[in-house]
Design a protein around this motif. Structure first.
Motif, PDB file in Angstrom:
ATOM      1  N   PRO A  36     -29.866  -7.944 -11.671  1.00  0.00           N
ATOM      2  CA  PRO A  36     -29.983  -8.402 -12.954  1.00  0.00           C
ATOM      3  C   PRO A  36     -31.011  -7.478 -13.853  1.00  0.00           C
ATOM      4  O   PRO A  36     -31.971  -7.827 -13.442  1.00  0.00           O
ATOM      5  CB  PRO A  36     -30.327  -9.980 -12.997  1.00  0.00           C
ATOM      6  N   GLY A  37     -30.447  -6.838 -14.820  1.00  0.00           N
ATOM      7  CA  GLY A  37     -31.293  -5.978 -15.545  1.00  0.00           C
ATOM      8  C   GLY A  37     -31.874  -4.785 -15.206  1.00  0.00           C
ATOM      9  O   GLY A  37     -32.567  -4.056 -15.847  1.00  0.00           O
ATOM     10  N   ARG A  38     -31.480  -4.494 -14.105  1.00  0.00           N
ATOM     11  CA  ARG A  38     -31.850  -3.006 -13.583  1.00  0.00           C
ATOM     12  C   ARG A  38     -31.070  -2.457 -12.383  1.00  0.00           C
ATOM     13  O   ARG A  38     -30.095  -3.137 -11.938  1.00  0.00           O
ATOM     14  CB  ARG A  38     -33.391  -3.308 -12.933  1.00  0.00           C
ATOM     15  N   ASP A  65     -26.800   7.491 -18.071  1.00  0.00           N
ATOM     16  CA  ASP A  65     -26.199   7.138 -19.266  1.00  0.00           C
ATOM     17  C   ASP A  65     -25.442   5.784 -19.212  1.00  0.00           C
ATOM     18  O   ASP A  65     -25.429   4.674 -19.980  1.00  0.00           O
ATOM     19  CB  ASP A  65     -25.024   8.150 -19.802  1.00  0.00           C
ATOM     20  N   PHE A  66     -24.806   5.597 -17.865  1.00  0.00           N
ATOM     21  CA  PHE A  66     -24.186   4.135 -17.421  1.00  0.00           C
ATOM     22  C   PHE A  66     -25.587   3.018 -17.698  1.00  0.00           C
ATOM     23  O   PHE A  66     -25.344   2.035 -18.185  1.00  0.00           O
ATOM     24  CB  PHE A  66     -23.896   4.314 -16.015  1.00  0.00           C
ATOM     25  N   ALA A  67     -26.695   3.285 -17.043  1.00  0.00           N
ATOM     26  CA  ALA A  67     -27.894   2.435 -17.103  1.00  0.00           C
ATOM     27  C   ALA A  67     -28.177   2.042 -18.693  1.00  0.00           C
ATOM     28  O   ALA A  67     -28.118   0.880 -18.997  1.00  0.00           O
ATOM     29  CB  ALA A  67     -29.037   3.132 -16.572  1.00  0.00           C
ATOM     30  N   ARG A  68     -28.084   3.317 -19.472  1.00  0.00           N
ATOM     31  CA  ARG A  68     -28.401   2.974 -21.021  1.00  0.00           C
ATOM     32  C   ARG A  68     -27.197   2.121 -21.634  1.00  0.00           C
ATOM     33  O   ARG A  68     -27.467   1.134 -22.222  1.00  0.00           O
ATOM     34  CB  ARG A  68     -28.557   4.295 -21.731  1.00  0.00           C
ATOM     35  N   ALA A  69     -25.955   2.532 -21.420  1.00  0.00           N
ATOM     36  CA  ALA A  69     -24.836   1.615 -21.963  1.00  0.00           C
ATOM     37  C   ALA A  69     -24.858   0.070 -21.317  1.00  0.00           C
ATOM     38  O   ALA A  69     -24.343  -0.542 -22.274  1.00  0.00           O
ATOM     39  CB  ALA A  69     -23.662   2.246 -21.690  1.00  0.00           C
ATOM     40  N   ASN A  70     -25.426  -0.165 -20.088  1.00  0.00           N
ATOM     41  CA  ASN A  70     -25.271  -1.498 -19.758  1.00  0.00           C
ATOM     42  C   ASN A  70     -26.956  -2.060 -19.703  1.00  0.00           C
ATOM     43  O   ASN A  70     -26.941  -3.030 -19.262  1.00  0.00           O
ATOM     44  CB  ASN A  70     -25.076  -1.305 -18.320  1.00  0.00           C
ATOM     45  N   HIS A  71     -27.816  -1.474 -20.717  1.00  0.00           N
ATOM     46  CA  HIS A  71     -29.076  -2.086 -20.808  1.00  0.00           C
ATOM     47  C   HIS A  71     -29.783  -2.302 -19.595  1.00  0.00           C
ATOM     48  O   HIS A  71     -30.524  -3.399 -19.578  1.00  0.00           O
ATOM     49  CB  HIS A  71     -28.851  -3.402 -21.827  1.00  0.00           C
ATOM     50  N   LEU A  72     -29.738  -1.432 -18.656  1.00  0.00           N
ATOM     51  CA  LEU A  72     -30.364  -1.677 -17.424  1.00  0.00           C
ATOM     52  C   LEU A  72     -31.837  -0.776 -17.366  1.00  0.00           C
ATOM     53  O   LEU A  72     -31.545   0.408 -17.686  1.00  0.00           O
ATOM     54  CB  LEU A  72     -29.540  -1.271 -16.425  1.00  0.00           C
TER      55      LEU A  72
END
Length: 113
Positions: A36-38, A65-72
């Motif tokens: 969750p969140g990371r 980019d996936f991490a950024r788009a998913n706020h991780l």
């Protein structure tokens, strides 16, 4: 082996928790664990015939980019991803302040495949 990076498609295999690319019957991947969140990036693997052609960088860009788009928040345990973030400051904001300080204090000699 010639490699057209524009034609390479990176997929996120969420069940296996890895980003994958198939090139000429060879398989490159970046493994992760999502919480969750990371997201924790563990290991990147590029077959020897595909090394030094930009495929690892394309995997890294796609994953970050996936991490950024998913706020991780990113936890870069993989040495290649750590070095990649050090070289590409546009991803600094994805790493916690403490982790970023550790990354930036390391020598830039860490590499991966």
């Amino acid at each position: 082996m010639d490699l057209n990076l524009e034609a390479v498609i990176i997929t996120n295999n969420e069940e296996a928790q890895r980003f994958e690319a198939q090139v000429g019957g060879l398989h490159a991947l970046l493994t992760y664990r999502r919480f969750p969140g990371r997201i924790v990036f563990n290991h990147i693997e590029v077959p020897p015939p595909l090394e030094s052609k930009g495929l690892a960088a394309k995997l890294a860009h796609t994953a970050l980019d996936f991490a950024r788009a998913n706020h991780l928040r990113v936890v870069p345990l993989c040495p290649y991803i750590s070095a990649f973030i050090r070289k590409h400051g546009e991803y600094d904001d994805l790493v916690s302040a403490d982790d970023l300080q550790k990354l930036l204090s390391r020598s830039s000699g860490a590499t991966g495949r």
